[in-house]
Motif scaffolding. Structure first.
Motif, PDB file in Angstrom:
ATOM      1  N   UNK A  40      38.112  39.973  45.929  1.00  0.00           N
ATOM      2  CA  UNK A  40      38.207  40.691  44.655  1.00  0.00           C
ATOM      3  C   UNK A  40      39.474  40.312  43.897  1.00  0.00           C
ATOM      4  N   UNK A  41      40.585  40.143  44.607  1.00  0.00           N
ATOM      5  CA  UNK A  41      41.827  39.728  43.957  1.00  0.00           C
ATOM      6  C   UNK A  41      41.722  38.331  43.364  1.00  0.00           C
ATOM      7  N   UNK A  42      41.111  37.408  44.109  1.00  0.00           N
ATOM      8  CA  UNK A  42      40.937  36.041  43.613  1.00  0.00           C
ATOM      9  C   UNK A  42      39.996  36.042  42.412  1.00  0.00           C
ATOM     10  N   UNK A  43      38.939  36.844  42.469  1.00  0.00           N
ATOM     11  CA  UNK A  43      38.024  36.923  41.324  1.00  0.00           C
ATOM     12  C   UNK A  43      38.743  37.480  40.101  1.00  0.00           C
ATOM     13  N   UNK A  44      39.574  38.468  40.295  1.00  0.00           N
ATOM     14  CA  UNK A  44      40.332  39.050  39.179  1.00  0.00           C
ATOM     15  C   UNK A  44      41.241  37.999  38.540  1.00  0.00           C
ATOM     16  N   UNK A  45      41.956  37.249  39.371  1.00  0.00           N
ATOM     17  CA  UNK A  45      42.855  36.208  38.853  1.00  0.00           C
ATOM     18  C   UNK A  45      42.059  35.093  38.180  1.00  0.00           C
ATOM     19  N   UNK A  46      40.980  34.658  38.804  1.00  0.00           N
ATOM     20  CA  UNK A  46      40.169  33.573  38.242  1.00  0.00           C
ATOM     21  C   UNK A  46      39.589  33.970  36.885  1.00  0.00           C
ATOM     22  N   UNK A  49      30.515  33.851  34.653  1.00  0.00           N
ATOM     23  CA  UNK A  49      29.736  34.427  35.757  1.00  0.00           C
ATOM     24  C   UNK A  49      29.816  33.531  36.991  1.00  0.00           C
ATOM     25  N   UNK A  50      29.651  32.234  36.800  1.00  0.00           N
ATOM     26  CA  UNK A  50      29.791  31.283  37.900  1.00  0.00           C
ATOM     27  C   UNK A  50      31.201  31.364  38.480  1.00  0.00           C
ATOM     28  N   UNK A  51      32.189  31.431  37.623  1.00  0.00           N
ATOM     29  CA  UNK A  51      33.578  31.537  38.051  1.00  0.00           C
ATOM     30  C   UNK A  51      33.779  32.762  38.940  1.00  0.00           C
ATOM     31  N   UNK A  52      33.265  33.907  38.502  1.00  0.00           N
ATOM     32  CA  UNK A  52      33.438  35.138  39.274  1.00  0.00           C
ATOM     33  C   UNK A  52      32.733  35.062  40.629  1.00  0.00           C
ATOM     34  N   UNK A  53      31.491  34.597  40.634  1.00  0.00           N
ATOM     35  CA  UNK A  53      30.735  34.523  41.881  1.00  0.00           C
ATOM     36  C   UNK A  53      31.408  33.567  42.858  1.00  0.00           C
ATOM     37  N   UNK A  54      31.828  32.411  42.385  1.00  0.00           N
ATOM     38  CA  UNK A  54      32.486  31.440  43.264  1.00  0.00           C
ATOM     39  C   UNK A  54      33.809  31.998  43.804  1.00  0.00           C
ATOM     40  N   UNK A  55      34.550  32.703  42.960  1.00  0.00           N
ATOM     41  CA  UNK A  55      35.806  33.292  43.412  1.00  0.00           C
ATOM     42  C   UNK A  55      35.550  34.353  44.480  1.00  0.00           C
ATOM     43  N   UNK A  56      34.530  35.157  44.279  1.00  0.00           N
ATOM     44  CA  UNK A  56      34.209  36.186  45.268  1.00  0.00           C
ATOM     45  C   UNK A  56      33.776  35.577  46.608  1.00  0.00           C
ATOM     46  N   UNK A  57      33.078  34.447  46.564  1.00  0.00           N
ATOM     47  CA  UNK A  57      32.515  33.856  47.783  1.00  0.00           C
ATOM     48  C   UNK A  57      33.346  32.709  48.350  1.00  0.00           C
TER      49      UNK A  57
END
Length: 166
Positions: free
Chosen positions: A16-22, A39-47
């Motif tokens: 979640x922290x990486x997704x927030x920063x990304x 959306x792709x950015x968020x999903x990839x950051x989460x995973x």
């Protein structure tokens, strides 16, 4: 998917922290005129750490996600350990997930120097590891400079706009 692959609470918090920063970086670059798939950015950051604990977890995670049919996410996850931005004119989703991961320890925001100094201190007695860590630190610093140049703002200014990180 993270729960199915036993990411644990720490892993979920980091994701979640990486997704927030990304996403903060992505929005700043989009405001500067770059076309990004947030959306792709968020999903990839989460995973990005779905296979954490495996040797070469980035490659393992990429293969896992590719096998599940998530090829664009898999490509980003597989590359998040180290990217050399030499000659790159603009960062994309892959580069933003990579950099965001270097800016978050657990769910806490850190700077690139701090993140890599901790690793250098931990592996100080291993010259081979120090060389590899130093190379990855130089890549991360160059990526930070690229993002700042394209965004027209410092990473601190971008991330500070997200409010408190604790």
């Amino acid at each position: 998917l993270l729960r199915l692959h036993r990411a644990g609470e720490r892993g979920l918090a980091h994701a979640q922290g990486v997704a927030r920063a990304a996403l903060a970086l992505g929005r700043a670059l989009a405001a500067a005129g770059l076309s990004l798939d947030l959306e792709l950015l968020e999903v990839a950051a989460l995973l990005h750490d779905i296979a954490k604990g495996s040797q070469e977890h980035e490659k393992e995670g990429g293969m896992l996600l590719a096998d599940l049919g998530y090829a664009p996410v898999a490509e980003i996850v597989a590359a998040h350990r180290d990217i050399d931005p030499a000659g790159m004119e603009r960062p994309g989703e892959r580069e933003l997930v990579y950099l965001a991961d270097k800016l978050v320890r657990g769910q806490e925001r850190v700077n690139v120097e701090q993140r890599f100094q901790e690793k250098l201190d931990r592996f100080a007695g291993n010259p081979e590891a120090v060389t590899a860590i130093t190379r990855r630190r130089e890549h991360a610093l160059a990526m930070r400079a690229l993002v700042e140049r394209v965004a027209g703002r410092s990473l601190d200014a971008i991330l500070d706009g997200e409010g408190p990180w604790d």
